[in-house]
Design an enzyme around this catalytic site. Structure first.
Site, PDB file in Angstrom:
ATOM      1  N   ASP A   1       0.792  -1.238   0.025  1.00 51.95           N
ATOM      2  CA  ASP A   1       0.106  -0.020   0.092  1.00 51.95           C
ATOM      3  C   ASP A   1       0.998   1.298   0.095  1.00 51.95           C
ATOM      4  O   ASP A   1       1.429   1.429   0.878  1.00 51.95           O
ATOM      5  CB  ASP A   1      -1.172   0.016   1.161  1.00 51.95           C
ATOM      6  CG  ASP A   1      -1.899   1.155   1.281  1.00 51.95           C
ATOM      7  OD1 ASP A   1      -1.486   2.050   0.696  1.00 51.95           O
ATOM      8  OD2 ASP A   1      -3.014   1.096   1.744  1.00 51.95           O
ATOM      9  N   HIS A   2       0.949   1.817  -1.166  1.00 52.99           N
ATOM     10  CA  HIS A   2       2.113   2.826  -1.341  1.00 52.99           C
ATOM     11  C   HIS A   2       1.922   3.955  -0.388  1.00 52.99           C
ATOM     12  O   HIS A   2       2.923   4.840  -0.022  1.00 52.99           O
ATOM     13  CB  HIS A   2       2.096   3.307  -2.748  1.00 52.99           C
ATOM     14  CG  HIS A   2       1.096   4.157  -3.041  1.00 52.99           C
ATOM     15  ND1 HIS A   2      -0.278   3.666  -3.856  1.00 52.99           N
ATOM     16  CD2 HIS A   2       0.850   5.528  -3.028  1.00 52.99           C
ATOM     17  CE1 HIS A   2      -0.859   4.724  -4.128  1.00 52.99           C
ATOM     18  NE2 HIS A   2      -0.358   5.701  -3.721  1.00 52.99           N
TER      19      HIS A   2
ATOM     20  N   HIS B   1      -6.190   2.832   1.526  1.00 48.66           N
ATOM     21  CA  HIS B   1      -5.084   3.817   2.016  1.00 48.66           C
ATOM     22  C   HIS B   1      -5.764   4.595   3.114  1.00 48.66           C
ATOM     23  O   HIS B   1      -5.223   4.698   4.086  1.00 48.66           O
ATOM     24  CB  HIS B   1      -5.148   4.859   0.774  1.00 48.66           C
ATOM     25  CG  HIS B   1      -4.728   4.354  -0.336  1.00 48.66           C
ATOM     26  ND1 HIS B   1      -3.567   3.323  -0.501  1.00 48.66           N
ATOM     27  CD2 HIS B   1      -4.818   4.588  -1.682  1.00 48.66           C
ATOM     28  CE1 HIS B   1      -3.364   2.864  -1.603  1.00 48.66           C
ATOM     29  NE2 HIS B   1      -4.223   3.789  -2.485  1.00 48.66           N
TER      30      HIS B   1
END
Length: 499
Positions: free
Chosen positions: A179-180, A242
């Protein structure tokens, strides 16, 4: 402590795709230039295209050519890249890959350490994992790790099925669900701000905080992602992953130790404490929107339903706002407001912590400028922290003026690792702290599924309901007004002074 330079081979499935070109190759190059990986590494790109090593290496050099550190090392760096035409459904392809990896282990003195990065459509995740195991690619003297991009399923049932497929080939501690957002500097800083500062942690509860707001807004529309976005929308594209991760970091209890297991355990407890919303309650707690036509930077832009590959009567939400309640001792009664959307006024991701007013504030009636105390964590595009206080006006008298104590990380941006760079390096070190555990994924899906199902059965008759260039539908303002709050939009001092 000396910097570690792990040895490994990275296999990128989907190496001719956009993600590899825009994010993965530049991130690996920066690690190389910063000496975080030694000369003992290789990258194997696999995809359907019939490329040669030379074509692949040329593509890699092109992807890093705009970096400020691009120079004489580029060709040497690209020489570590190898290409293999690949059919993910063909067992022979895996056998050829296994042979190539064995050769590269010897050539680069890598002790069988392998990262398999799946940068492709999620329907291939399960078959690829199974074939890697079946054909012996994970049976080495070193370690094997599987990196998976989102989306991890499209609801809880599909995510569970996918997880079962992958777990037949890899153990949970070998699976790195990327999950950037968790690689962003200021998202990682949330833990430090909370747990390294007694002035905040002592106040970090329902006695002193009235509400917390998380905003992630984009100015872009769906561009060429209409087909994908029609099946996800803002709820699945942003909230399920996110936004939920940021909520967990803001609300978690202090971990016993700063280890992946302990930190993840505390995040899971937050997600378990989320108040469930029934189908009948969804529209009391959540607001959805879809952008229509508008003006952005002086130019007219089309609405979502006019975008390429989008249904002209689409029911897909490009905006979601919600009120999350965490029913535990620390947060009982404190709403966590979230909002995310496309074609909004500005590109910004920030967290606003609003503290409660004093029970008897002597300056409340005397100063029209008196504002609540706010702690703002600027995640992107600005990075930093702003603390909003009230102080005495220079003109004298019993009046106050808002002041800001600001730390802006923008000046350090050239030296700030990109999210993917940080996460790839963590994976090479075996540090899973900033990757999502299956328990987090499962709980997030279970929470979001109720909302998704309710909206899929109920046609949004008012779409589009916000203009491009605005901050979303008016109903999202009412969500906060019910409790006497409003959305804050605050910028670091450096930006606000220049306006």
């Amino acid at each position: 402590m000396a910097q570690q330079t792990p040895k490994s081979i990275i296999v990128i499935f989907g190496a001719t795709g956009d993600l590899a070109k825009r994010k993965l190759f530049p991130s690996i190059f920066r690690l190389y230039r910063e000496n975080k990986i030694s000369e003992d590494f290789a990258v194997v790109g696999v995809a359907r295209r019939e490329w040669s090593n030379e074509e692949f290496r040329g593509n890699v050099q092109k992807s890093i050519s705009n970096l400020p550190t691009f120079g004489k090392d580029a060709e040497k760096f690209a020489s570590h890249f190898h290409y293999l035409p690949f059919d993910v459904t063909n067992i022979e392809s895996y056998q050829n890959l296994n042979g190539l990896l064995s050769e590269l282990d010897e050539q680069y003195n890598v002790p069988g350490n392998r990262i398999f990065y799946l940068a492709m459509a999620p329907e291939f995740f399960g078959p690829i994992a199974s074939n890697l195991k079946q054909e012996g690619l994970t049976a080495t003297k070193g370690w094997s790790r599987l990196v998976i991009e989102k989306p991890f399923g499209h609801d809880y049932d599909s995510a569970e099925e996918l997880n079962e497929q992958i777990r037949h080939a890899f153990d949970e501690d070998q699976i790195y669900r990327i999950d950037h957002y968790l690689g962003k500097e200021m998202v990682q800083n949330i833990e430090v701000i909370r747990f390294a500062n007694s002035m905040f942690e002592a106040l970090w509860n329902n006695q002193y905080i009235s509400n917390i707001q998380i905003t992630s807004s984009e100015t872009l529309g769906v561009e060429d992602r209409g087909r994908y976005y029609e099946s996800s929308g803002a709820l699945l594209d942003m909230v399920q992953n996110h936004i939920m991760q940021v909520v967990a970091l803001l609300a978690m209890e202090p971990p016993i130790k700063l280890t992946p297991d302990e930190i993840r355990s505390e995040k899971v407890k937050v997600l378990r404490a989320l108040r469930s919303v029934t189908a009948e309650e969804v529209n009391d707690y959540f607001v959805r929107g879809q952008y229509g036509k508008g003006v952005m930077d002086g130019e007219e832009v089309i609405g979502y339903r006019e975008e390429n590959a989008v249904d002209p009567e689409s029911n897909t939400a490009t905006f979601v706002a919600g009120k999350l309640m965490i029913d535990n001792f620390r947060w009982a009664g404190v709403p966590f407001y979230i909002r995310t959307g496309k074609r909004m006024t500005e590109k910004s991701t920030e967290v606003v912590v609003q503290f409660k007013d004093l029970p008897m504030n002597l300056y409340r009636d005397k100063s029209a400028d008196l504002q609540p105390n706010l702690l703002v964590i600027h995640i992107q595009p600005d990075e930093g922290i702003t603390l909003h206080l009230n102080a005495k006006k220079e003109t004298g008298g019993a009046t106050s003026t808002p002041v800001k104590l600001d730390y802006n990380n923008s000046s350090d941006k050239m030296n700030t690792p990109e999210a993917y760079e940080r996460l790839i390096y963590d994976c090479m070190l075996g540090d899973a702290t900033n990757f999502t555990h299956w328990d987090e994924v499962a709980l997030s899906w279970k929470f979001v599924d109720t909302i998704s199902e309710a909206w899929s059965k109920e046609k949004a008759t008012n779409f589009p309901n916000y203009e491009s260039g605005s901050m979303g539908p008016k109903e999202s303002d009412k969500l906060l007004a019910e409790n006497g709050f409003h959305w804050w939009s605050v910028k670091p001092v450096a930006d606000s002074d220049s306006e």
